[in-house]
Scaffold this active site. Sequence first.
Site, mmCIF file in Angstrom:
data_model
loop_
_atom_site.group_PDB
_atom_site.id
_atom_site.type_symbol
_atom_site.label_atom_id
_atom_site.label_comp_id
_atom_site.label_asym_id
_atom_site.label_seq_id
_atom_site.Cartn_x
_atom_site.Cartn_y
_atom_site.Cartn_z
ATOM 1 C CE LYS A 40 0.670 28.211 -5.644
ATOM 2 N NZ LYS A 40 1.905 28.795 -6.211
ATOM 3 N N GLY A 41 -5.932 29.747 -7.062
ATOM 4 C CA GLY A 41 -6.665 30.794 -7.768
ATOM 5 C C GLY A 41 -7.817 31.443 -7.037
ATOM 6 C CG ASP A 98 -10.001 29.828 -9.764
ATOM 7 O OD1 ASP A 98 -10.585 28.728 -9.928
ATOM 8 O OD2 ASP A 98 -8.767 29.931 -9.871
ATOM 9 C CG ASP A 101 -11.594 24.968 -18.378
ATOM 10 O OD1 ASP A 101 -12.303 25.338 -19.302
ATOM 11 O OD2 ASP A 101 -10.410 24.606 -18.543
ATOM 12 C CE LYS A 129 -11.916 29.387 -19.717
ATOM 13 N NZ LYS A 129 -10.544 28.905 -20.011
ATOM 14 C CG PHE A 150 -5.599 30.895 -20.080
ATOM 15 C CD1 PHE A 150 -5.965 29.606 -19.713
ATOM 16 C CD2 PHE A 150 -4.670 31.576 -19.306
ATOM 17 C CE1 PHE A 150 -5.421 28.995 -18.590
ATOM 18 C CE2 PHE A 150 -4.111 30.967 -18.175
ATOM 19 C CZ PHE A 150 -4.496 29.676 -17.829
ATOM 20 C CG ASP A 157 -1.499 30.849 -12.254
ATOM 21 O OD1 ASP A 157 -2.584 30.257 -12.210
ATOM 22 O OD2 ASP A 157 -0.418 30.256 -12.447
ATOM 23 N NE ARG A 163 -1.080 32.499 -8.367
ATOM 24 C CZ ARG A 163 -1.772 31.420 -8.754
ATOM 25 N NH1 ARG A 163 -3.065 31.481 -8.903
ATOM 26 N NH2 ARG A 163 -1.154 30.282 -8.985
HETATM 27 P P1 5GP Z 1 -11.302 22.163 -14.599
HETATM 28 O O1 5GP Z 1 -10.979 20.964 -13.789
HETATM 29 O O2 5GP Z 1 -12.709 22.663 -14.414
HETATM 30 O O3 5GP Z 1 -10.963 21.961 -16.048
HETATM 31 O O4 5GP Z 1 -10.293 23.295 -14.189
HETATM 32 C C1 5GP Z 1 -10.426 24.052 -13.070
HETATM 33 C C2 5GP Z 1 -9.121 24.747 -12.774
HETATM 34 O O5 5GP Z 1 -8.365 24.973 -13.957
HETATM 35 C C3 5GP Z 1 -9.377 26.100 -12.179
HETATM 36 O O6 5GP Z 1 -9.455 26.022 -10.787
HETATM 37 C C4 5GP Z 1 -8.170 26.871 -12.634
HETATM 38 O O7 5GP Z 1 -7.124 26.656 -11.716
HETATM 39 C C5 5GP Z 1 -7.792 26.243 -13.949
HETATM 40 N N1 5GP Z 1 -8.325 27.017 -15.073
HETATM 41 C C6 5GP Z 1 -9.325 26.679 -15.910
HETATM 42 N N2 5GP Z 1 -9.544 27.629 -16.819
HETATM 43 C C7 5GP Z 1 -8.675 28.619 -16.539
HETATM 44 C C8 5GP Z 1 -8.426 29.906 -17.107
HETATM 45 O O8 5GP Z 1 -9.045 30.378 -18.068
HETATM 46 N N3 5GP Z 1 -7.431 30.636 -16.518
HETATM 47 C C9 5GP Z 1 -6.708 30.177 -15.458
HETATM 48 N N4 5GP Z 1 -5.768 30.982 -14.959
HETATM 49 N N5 5GP Z 1 -6.918 28.982 -14.902
HETATM 50 C C10 5GP Z 1 -7.894 28.217 -15.430
#
Ligand code: 5GP
Length: 173
Positions: A40-41, A98, A101, A129, A150, A157, A163
């Site tokens: 949703k982000g 959004d 990570d 990140k 975070f 969220d 959000r």
């Molecule tokens: P990845 O697969 O790259 O590890 O994660 C991507 C998803 O993890 C993002 O779309 C988000 O939903 C969530 N995410 C990763 N880091 C953060 C963060 O610092 N804050 C929040 N709210 N969500 C995160």
Amino acid sequence: MTETKVLISEQQVMEKVAELAATLKEEYRDKHPLAIGILKGSFVFMADLIRMMGIPIEIEFVGLSSYGKGATESAGKIKLVQPLKTPVKGRHVLVIEDIVDTGLTLRFLLDYLKRKKPASLKLCALLDKPSRRKIDVPIDYLGFTVPNIFIVGYGLDWDERFRYLRDVCFVEV
Ligand code: 5GP
């Protein structure tokens, strides 16, 4: 009470979104792109971005699960929980995310979309990140690089909270 602190102010975010939108407008003018937001982000970022782009654009959303409720660590396994309804074959696809990570979510989605043979496939992410990256993901259009904290607000969220915040903030967990 969980405290949030401002990392990037609303004004800085809006300036950066305007910058990205100007670049994307040039790139996608006359291409009738399909923007795919990851739920949703990304919904707040996507809403601002496409309006600032100001060109005809189709939008779609996919739901991918990577974080469990209340958790701040990626589960590592990605599942398509809301699949795509619009065909992407031959389309100019712009994925809007959004935050990148570990990269696992995007890698999964980009591979999934590539198999559907779009005319082009690019990624626009508001936040990166890089210190947490587990798998390489090319970010074609990026807003900000952030440290390993975070992030909440501007659509992101923490267990469905925060959000609505207008700034990009962080919580200490
Ligand atoms: P990845 O697969 O790259 O590890 O994660 C991507 C998803 O993890 C993002 O779309 C988000 O939903 C969530 N995410 C990763 N880091 C953060 C963060 O610092 N804050 C929040 N709210 N969500 C995160």
